[in-house]
Design a protein around this motif. Sequence first.
Motif, PDB file in Angstrom:
ATOM      1  N   ASP A 131       0.811  -1.230   0.000  1.00 29.21           N
ATOM      2  CA  ASP A 131       0.000   0.000   0.000  1.00 29.21           C
ATOM      3  C   ASP A 131       0.839   1.272   0.000  1.00 29.21           C
ATOM      4  OD1 ASP A 131       0.476   0.993   2.676  1.00 29.21           O
ATOM      5  OD2 ASP A 131      -1.427   0.220   3.428  1.00 29.21           O
ATOM      6  N   ASP A 132       2.142   1.216   0.373  1.00 32.61           N
ATOM      7  CA  ASP A 132       2.965   2.428   0.383  1.00 32.61           C
ATOM      8  C   ASP A 132       3.030   3.078  -0.995  1.00 32.61           C
ATOM      9  OD1 ASP A 132       3.525   2.045   3.060  1.00 32.61           O
ATOM     10  OD2 ASP A 132       5.562   1.295   2.732  1.00 32.61           O
ATOM     11  N   VAL A 133       3.279   2.270  -2.006  1.00 34.98           N
ATOM     12  CA  VAL A 133       3.398   2.837  -3.358  1.00 34.98           C
ATOM     13  C   VAL A 133       2.072   3.412  -3.818  1.00 34.98           C
ATOM     14  CG1 VAL A 133       2.938   0.668  -4.606  1.00 34.98           C
ATOM     15  CG2 VAL A 133       4.335   2.450  -5.673  1.00 34.98           C
ATOM     16  N   ASP A 134       0.974   2.848  -3.356  1.00 31.83           N
ATOM     17  CA  ASP A 134      -0.334   3.317  -3.810  1.00 31.83           C
ATOM     18  C   ASP A 134      -0.735   4.620  -3.135  1.00 31.83           C
ATOM     19  OD1 ASP A 134      -0.950   1.089  -5.613  1.00 31.83           O
ATOM     20  OD2 ASP A 134      -0.793  -0.080  -3.779  1.00 31.83           O
ATOM     21  N   PHE A 135      -0.430   4.767  -1.859  1.00 33.89           N
ATOM     22  CA  PHE A 135      -0.695   6.042  -1.193  1.00 33.89           C
ATOM     23  C   PHE A 135       0.123   7.162  -1.836  1.00 33.89           C
ATOM     24  CE2 PHE A 135      -2.647   3.872   2.495  1.00 33.89           C
ATOM     25  CZ  PHE A 135      -3.703   4.748   2.716  1.00 33.89           C
ATOM     26  N   GLY A 136       1.393   6.924  -2.084  1.00 34.67           N
ATOM     27  CA  GLY A 136       2.267   7.996  -2.542  1.00 34.67           C
ATOM     28  C   GLY A 136       2.389   8.173  -4.026  1.00 34.67           C
ATOM     29  N   PRO A 194      10.829  15.770   3.276  1.00 33.93           N
ATOM     30  CA  PRO A 194      10.577  17.190   3.528  1.00 33.93           C
ATOM     31  C   PRO A 194      10.749  18.075   2.302  1.00 33.93           C
ATOM     32  CG  PRO A 194      12.732  16.564   4.365  1.00 33.93           C
ATOM     33  CD  PRO A 194      12.076  15.294   3.905  1.00 33.93           C
ATOM     34  N   VAL A 195      11.308  17.550   1.229  1.00 33.61           N
ATOM     35  CA  VAL A 195      11.572  18.343   0.024  1.00 33.61           C
ATOM     36  C   VAL A 195      10.854  17.722  -1.166  1.00 33.61           C
ATOM     37  CG1 VAL A 195      13.350  19.113  -1.607  1.00 33.61           C
ATOM     38  CG2 VAL A 195      13.828  19.114   0.849  1.00 33.61           C
ATOM     39  N   ALA A 196      10.203  18.580  -1.962  1.00 33.87           N
ATOM     40  CA  ALA A 196       9.631  18.149  -3.243  1.00 33.87           C
ATOM     41  C   ALA A 196      10.016  19.185  -4.287  1.00 33.87           C
ATOM     42  CB  ALA A 196       8.120  18.006  -3.156  1.00 33.87           C
ATOM     43  N   ASP A 197      10.654  18.724  -5.351  1.00 31.57           N
ATOM     44  CA  ASP A 197      11.052  19.647  -6.416  1.00 31.57           C
ATOM     45  C   ASP A 197      10.530  19.213  -7.781  1.00 31.57           C
ATOM     46  OD1 ASP A 197      12.665  17.475  -7.000  1.00 31.57           O
ATOM     47  OD2 ASP A 197      14.557  18.479  -6.535  1.00 31.57           O
ATOM     48  N   HIS A 198       9.697  18.170  -7.794  1.00 30.53           N
ATOM     49  CA  HIS A 198       9.130  17.690  -9.056  1.00 30.53           C
ATOM     50  C   HIS A 198       7.742  17.133  -8.763  1.00 30.53           C
ATOM     51  CE1 HIS A 198       9.108  16.071 -13.134  1.00 30.53           C
ATOM     52  NE2 HIS A 198       8.601  14.969 -12.624  1.00 30.53           N
ATOM     53  N   TYR A 199       6.787  17.486  -9.629  1.00 26.50           N
ATOM     54  CA  TYR A 199       5.403  17.048  -9.431  1.00 26.50           C
ATOM     55  C   TYR A 199       4.873  16.390 -10.703  1.00 26.50           C
ATOM     56  CZ  TYR A 199       5.560  20.020  -5.301  1.00 26.50           C
ATOM     57  OH  TYR A 199       5.904  20.580  -4.099  1.00 26.50           O
ATOM     58  N   VAL A 200       4.041  15.376 -10.517  1.00 27.25           N
ATOM     59  CA  VAL A 200       3.395  14.697 -11.632  1.00 27.25           C
ATOM     60  C   VAL A 200       1.900  14.962 -11.550  1.00 27.25           C
ATOM     61  CG1 VAL A 200       2.941  12.479 -12.742  1.00 27.25           C
ATOM     62  CG2 VAL A 200       5.165  12.902 -11.663  1.00 27.25           C
ATOM     63  N   MET A 236      -3.367  15.841  -2.329  1.00 31.76           N
ATOM     64  CA  MET A 236      -2.934  15.893  -3.730  1.00 31.76           C
ATOM     65  C   MET A 236      -3.275  17.242  -4.353  1.00 31.76           C
ATOM     66  SD  MET A 236      -3.918  11.994  -4.752  1.00 31.76           S
ATOM     67  CE  MET A 236      -3.331  12.108  -6.442  1.00 31.76           C
ATOM     68  N   GLY A 237      -4.361  17.857  -3.885  1.00 31.73           N
ATOM     69  CA  GLY A 237      -4.679  19.213  -4.323  1.00 31.73           C
ATOM     70  C   GLY A 237      -3.629  20.203  -3.848  1.00 31.73           C
ATOM     71  N   ALA A 238      -3.144  20.010  -2.610  1.00 32.90           N
ATOM     72  CA  ALA A 238      -2.076  20.873  -2.103  1.00 32.90           C
ATOM     73  C   ALA A 238      -0.805  20.709  -2.934  1.00 32.90           C
ATOM     74  CB  ALA A 238      -1.802  20.547  -0.634  1.00 32.90           C
ATOM     75  N   ASN A 239      -0.503  19.473  -3.333  1.00 31.87           N
ATOM     76  CA  ASN A 239       0.646  19.242  -4.215  1.00 31.87           C
ATOM     77  C   ASN A 239       0.482  19.983  -5.537  1.00 31.87           C
ATOM     78  OD1 ASN A 239       2.025  17.540  -2.458  1.00 31.87           O
ATOM     79  ND2 ASN A 239       1.164  15.671  -3.335  1.00 31.87           N
ATOM     80  N   ALA A 240      -0.723  19.921  -6.081  1.00 35.76           N
ATOM     81  CA  ALA A 240      -0.976  20.584  -7.367  1.00 35.76           C
ATOM     82  C   ALA A 240      -0.805  22.093  -7.252  1.00 35.76           C
ATOM     83  CB  ALA A 240      -2.378  20.230  -7.869  1.00 35.76           C
ATOM     84  N   HIS A 242      -6.811  20.412 -10.121  1.00 32.99           N
ATOM     85  CA  HIS A 242      -5.856  19.372 -10.505  1.00 32.99           C
ATOM     86  C   HIS A 242      -5.302  18.682  -9.270  1.00 32.99           C
ATOM     87  CE1 HIS A 242      -4.988  19.980 -14.959  1.00 32.99           C
ATOM     88  NE2 HIS A 242      -5.978  20.812 -14.674  1.00 32.99           N
ATOM     89  N   LEU A 243      -4.759  17.490  -9.489  1.00 30.43           N
ATOM     90  CA  LEU A 243      -4.197  16.667  -8.426  1.00 30.43           C
ATOM     91  C   LEU A 243      -2.800  16.233  -8.831  1.00 30.43           C
ATOM     92  CD1 LEU A 243      -7.361  14.429  -7.900  1.00 30.43           C
ATOM     93  CD2 LEU A 243      -6.675  16.377  -6.487  1.00 30.43           C
ATOM     94  N   ALA A 244      -1.887  16.189  -7.882  1.00 29.91           N
ATOM     95  CA  ALA A 244      -0.497  15.872  -8.216  1.00 29.91           C
ATOM     96  C   ALA A 244       0.152  15.056  -7.109  1.00 29.91           C
ATOM     97  CB  ALA A 244       0.293  17.153  -8.454  1.00 29.91           C
ATOM     98  N   GLU A 245       1.210  14.332  -7.496  1.00 24.56           N
ATOM     99  CA  GLU A 245       2.080  13.630  -6.559  1.00 24.56           C
ATOM    100  C   GLU A 245       3.463  14.260  -6.644  1.00 24.56           C
ATOM    101  OE1 GLU A 245      -0.268   9.342  -6.733  1.00 24.56           O
ATOM    102  OE2 GLU A 245       1.484   9.648  -8.018  1.00 24.56           O
ATOM    103  N   GLY A 246       4.115  14.433  -5.497  1.00 26.28           N
ATOM    104  CA  GLY A 246       5.368  15.169  -5.457  1.00 26.28           C
ATOM    105  C   GLY A 246       6.558  14.316  -5.061  1.00 26.28           C
ATOM    106  N   TYR A 247       7.739  14.717  -5.571  1.00 19.34           N
ATOM    107  CA  TYR A 247       8.968  13.955  -5.359  1.00 19.34           C
ATOM    108  C   TYR A 247      10.170  14.882  -5.244  1.00 19.34           C
ATOM    109  CZ  TYR A 247       5.857  10.430  -7.213  1.00 19.34           C
ATOM    110  OH  TYR A 247       4.769   9.626  -7.414  1.00 19.34           O
ATOM    111  N   HIS A 248      11.208  14.370  -4.620  1.00 21.08           N
ATOM    112  CA  HIS A 248      12.526  14.979  -4.691  1.00 21.08           C
ATOM    113  C   HIS A 248      13.342  14.090  -5.637  1.00 21.08           C
ATOM    114  CE1 HIS A 248      16.406  16.398  -2.402  1.00 21.08           C
ATOM    115  NE2 HIS A 248      16.327  16.848  -3.640  1.00 21.08           N
TER     116      HIS A 248
END
Length: 225
Positions: A5-10, A161-167, A201-205, A214-220
């Motif tokens: 479930d970790d991969v599915d949440f994130g 704590p860091v996200a510099d790329h969003y999908v 996910m809205g906050a990420n967007a 829009h909805l997004a997932e974030g990554y470093h």
Amino acid sequence: MAHPDDVDFGSAGTVAVWTDRGIEVTYLMVTDGDAGGFDDGMTRQEMAALRREEQRAAAKAVGVTDVRFLGYPDGRVEATLELRRDIARVIRQVRPDRVLMPSPERNYERIHPSHPDHRAVGSAALDAVYPDARNPYAFPELREEGLEAWTVREVWLNGGPVADHYVDVTEVFGRKLTALRSHASQVAHVPDLEGMLRGWMGANARAAGLPEGHLAEGYHVVSTA
């Protein structure tokens, strides 16, 4: 990832975007999630078997058929040399360009992604990418198994704590929701799973500068080439 479930949440939305583009994805779960769930009437062995099946169903919802488990004990994962070797083994087998993993750093703004197992897996996976998988002399037993060194070009850290790329995953949100609902033993008690997901996910967007709704997932994203 540490648990089913970790991969599915994130990242289930991101994975759906990738598979829709023809990118091959392999899942590697370090534990079977045997310490999860809320049913005292189920043995831990039964829970582990159930969670494996839930993860396979969730993977299918986003186009993934290669799902692997290492079988480490849930809740007791440490970033050991053995775990680094076992992850490096799969990297050399699969030979990926990109590895997505939990962040090894604690996120004080949102504590839930910073489960100790997540951070331990992130630390071991990052070490497995660099230097273990690319160094032909690290874990010589892997070469004896016929697994030659492999260099991963980049890693995507999730939940830190860091996200510099969003999908942008707006168009595949329904598949992410289906994937998560496959983990019934973990999410059936959540009163508004969809609303919870849309909230963060809205906050990420918004952080990504995407239009309202829009909805997004974030990554470093870290280059490891």
